[in-house]
Motif scaffolding. Structure first.
Motif, PDB file in Angstrom:
ATOM      1  N   LYS A  68       0.748  -1.190  -0.074  1.00 22.42           N
ATOM      2  CA  LYS A  68       0.087  -0.073  -0.120  1.00 22.42           C
ATOM      3  C   LYS A  68       0.987   1.289   0.127  1.00 22.42           C
ATOM      4  O   LYS A  68       2.110   1.126   0.370  1.00 22.42           O
ATOM      5  CB  LYS A  68      -1.101   0.089   1.243  1.00 22.42           C
ATOM      6  CG  LYS A  68      -0.351   0.184   2.610  1.00 22.42           C
ATOM      7  CD  LYS A  68      -1.549   0.026   3.579  1.00 22.42           C
ATOM      8  CE  LYS A  68      -0.914   0.463   4.893  1.00 22.42           C
ATOM      9  NZ  LYS A  68      -1.987   0.811   5.720  1.00 22.42           N
ATOM     10  N   VAL A  69       0.203   2.331  -0.434  1.00 22.58           N
ATOM     11  CA  VAL A  69       0.951   3.689  -0.697  1.00 22.58           C
ATOM     12  C   VAL A  69       0.937   4.359   0.838  1.00 22.58           C
ATOM     13  O   VAL A  69       0.046   3.937   1.690  1.00 22.58           O
ATOM     14  CB  VAL A  69       0.331   4.480  -1.571  1.00 22.58           C
ATOM     15  CG1 VAL A  69       0.456   3.975  -2.785  1.00 22.58           C
ATOM     16  CG2 VAL A  69      -1.120   4.905  -1.308  1.00 22.58           C
ATOM     17  N   SER A  70       1.704   5.495   1.161  1.00 16.53           N
ATOM     18  CA  SER A  70       1.522   6.138   2.083  1.00 16.53           C
ATOM     19  C   SER A  70       0.487   7.033   2.360  1.00 16.53           C
ATOM     20  O   SER A  70      -0.267   6.943   1.393  1.00 16.53           O
ATOM     21  CB  SER A  70       2.898   7.236   2.395  1.00 16.53           C
ATOM     22  OG  SER A  70       2.635   8.309   1.253  1.00 16.53           O
ATOM     23  N   ARG A  74      -2.125   8.412  -0.580  1.00 16.71           N
ATOM     24  CA  ARG A  74      -3.058   7.821  -0.684  1.00 16.71           C
ATOM     25  C   ARG A  74      -4.405   9.112  -0.666  1.00 16.71           C
ATOM     26  O   ARG A  74      -5.485   9.477  -1.276  1.00 16.71           O
ATOM     27  CB  ARG A  74      -3.995   7.364   0.576  1.00 16.71           C
ATOM     28  CG  ARG A  74      -5.039   6.327   0.519  1.00 16.71           C
ATOM     29  CD  ARG A  74      -6.089   7.455   1.184  1.00 16.71           C
ATOM     30  NE  ARG A  74      -7.404   6.884   1.282  1.00 16.71           N
ATOM     31  CZ  ARG A  74      -8.607   7.283   1.701  1.00 16.71           C
ATOM     32  NH1 ARG A  74      -8.416   8.550   2.180  1.00 16.71           N
ATOM     33  NH2 ARG A  74      -9.812   6.981   1.417  1.00 16.71           N
ATOM     34  N   ASP A  75      -4.218  10.153   0.242  1.00 18.01           N
ATOM     35  CA  ASP A  75      -4.837  11.503   0.174  1.00 18.01           C
ATOM     36  C   ASP A  75      -4.832  12.201  -1.110  1.00 18.01           C
ATOM     37  O   ASP A  75      -5.753  12.719  -1.552  1.00 18.01           O
ATOM     38  CB  ASP A  75      -4.327  12.221   1.290  1.00 18.01           C
ATOM     39  CG  ASP A  75      -4.516  11.890   2.806  1.00 18.01           C
ATOM     40  OD1 ASP A  75      -5.594  10.880   2.823  1.00 18.01           O
ATOM     41  OD2 ASP A  75      -4.016  12.226   3.747  1.00 18.01           O
ATOM     42  N   GLU A  76      -3.806  12.220  -1.593  1.00 20.83           N
ATOM     43  CA  GLU A  76      -3.508  12.991  -2.908  1.00 20.83           C
ATOM     44  C   GLU A  76      -4.599  12.483  -3.981  1.00 20.83           C
ATOM     45  O   GLU A  76      -5.110  12.788  -4.821  1.00 20.83           O
ATOM     46  CB  GLU A  76      -1.976  13.035  -3.507  1.00 20.83           C
ATOM     47  CG  GLU A  76      -1.958  13.580  -4.768  1.00 20.83           C
ATOM     48  CD  GLU A  76      -0.644  13.514  -5.075  1.00 20.83           C
ATOM     49  OE1 GLU A  76      -0.155  12.989  -6.207  1.00 20.83           O
ATOM     50  OE2 GLU A  76       0.354  13.865  -4.211  1.00 20.83           O
ATOM     51  N   ARG A  77      -4.316  10.907  -4.288  1.00 23.59           N
ATOM     52  CA  ARG A  77      -5.195  10.157  -5.252  1.00 23.59           C
ATOM     53  C   ARG A  77      -7.016  10.457  -4.747  1.00 23.59           C
ATOM     54  O   ARG A  77      -7.516  10.541  -5.615  1.00 23.59           O
ATOM     55  CB  ARG A  77      -4.804   8.911  -4.794  1.00 23.59           C
ATOM     56  CG  ARG A  77      -3.547   8.381  -5.405  1.00 23.59           C
ATOM     57  CD  ARG A  77      -3.503   6.697  -5.357  1.00 23.59           C
ATOM     58  NE  ARG A  77      -2.051   6.390  -6.141  1.00 23.59           N
ATOM     59  CZ  ARG A  77      -1.922   5.204  -6.024  1.00 23.59           C
ATOM     60  NH1 ARG A  77      -2.558   4.112  -5.508  1.00 23.59           N
ATOM     61  NH2 ARG A  77      -0.742   4.726  -6.813  1.00 23.59           N
ATOM     62  N   TYR A  78      -7.111  10.196  -3.508  1.00 20.99           N
ATOM     63  CA  TYR A  78      -8.460  10.270  -3.165  1.00 20.99           C
ATOM     64  C   TYR A  78      -9.154  12.002  -3.499  1.00 20.99           C
ATOM     65  O   TYR A  78     -10.187  11.795  -4.022  1.00 20.99           O
ATOM     66  CB  TYR A  78      -8.734  10.031  -1.533  1.00 20.99           C
ATOM     67  CG  TYR A  78     -10.161   9.570  -1.274  1.00 20.99           C
ATOM     68  CD1 TYR A  78     -10.756   8.816  -1.963  1.00 20.99           C
ATOM     69  CD2 TYR A  78     -10.797  10.464  -0.339  1.00 20.99           C
ATOM     70  CE1 TYR A  78     -12.298   8.471  -1.859  1.00 20.99           C
ATOM     71  CE2 TYR A  78     -12.159  10.154  -0.009  1.00 20.99           C
ATOM     72  CZ  TYR A  78     -12.925   9.315  -0.616  1.00 20.99           C
ATOM     73  OH  TYR A  78     -14.094   9.153  -0.183  1.00 20.99           O
ATOM     74  N   ASP A  79      -8.362  12.619  -3.395  1.00 19.43           N
ATOM     75  CA  ASP A  79      -8.645  14.016  -3.946  1.00 19.43           C
ATOM     76  C   ASP A  79      -8.837  14.344  -5.149  1.00 19.43           C
ATOM     77  O   ASP A  79      -9.876  15.084  -5.804  1.00 19.43           O
ATOM     78  CB  ASP A  79      -7.732  15.122  -3.475  1.00 19.43           C
ATOM     79  CG  ASP A  79      -7.574  15.374  -1.872  1.00 19.43           C
ATOM     80  OD1 ASP A  79      -8.561  15.033  -1.102  1.00 19.43           O
ATOM     81  OD2 ASP A  79      -6.486  15.914  -1.321  1.00 19.43           O
TER      82      ASP A  79
END
Length: 122
Positions: A68-70, A74-79
């Motif tokens: 899994k990513v950091s 993850r937050d960048e992708r979800y945004d």
């Protein structure tokens, strides 16, 4: 007392009346159960059930290989997902691939393979 096989035969006469204690309403092969909902495919999801299964396999393989990513990635992708027109806010799914994005954004691996619209940078 049963003396022979003939004692067990019905002689061609079928029983009348209720022969089972199982209620007809609970008979799976019989009428529709009370309160049961009929399954209808979601018209907003563009991928078929077979496509969902194939995509799940690809994502699972990426997760097994890469982990899994950091949290920052993850937050960048979800945004990015939340700003995308394919993102469904009511159930947090992508209408292109059908995946639940809260979970998929954690998977490490090739971002172009994970995002069907190739919007993730890392």
């Amino acid at each position: 007392m049963i003396n022979s096989v003939e004692d067990l035969r019905s002689g061609g006469v079928l029983p009348t009346g209720p022969v089972s204690a199982w209620p007809k309403e609970r008979n799976v092969a019989g009428p529709k159960m009370k309160g049961a909902k009929e399954h209808k495919p979601d018209p907003d999801i563009k991928v078929s059930v077979a496509g969902l299964a194939k995509g799940l396999g690809k994502v699972a393989l990426q997760g097994l290989r890469n982990g899994k990513v950091s949290q920052a990635v993850r937050d960048e992708r979800y945004d990015v997902c939340k700003a995308c027109p394919a993102f469904r806010k009511n159930d947090k799914r992508c209408s292109e691939c059908g995946c639940f994005m809260e979970a998929k954004t954690y998977i490490a691996g090739d971002p172009d393979m994970l995002c069907p619209l190739k919007k993730w940078e890392r």
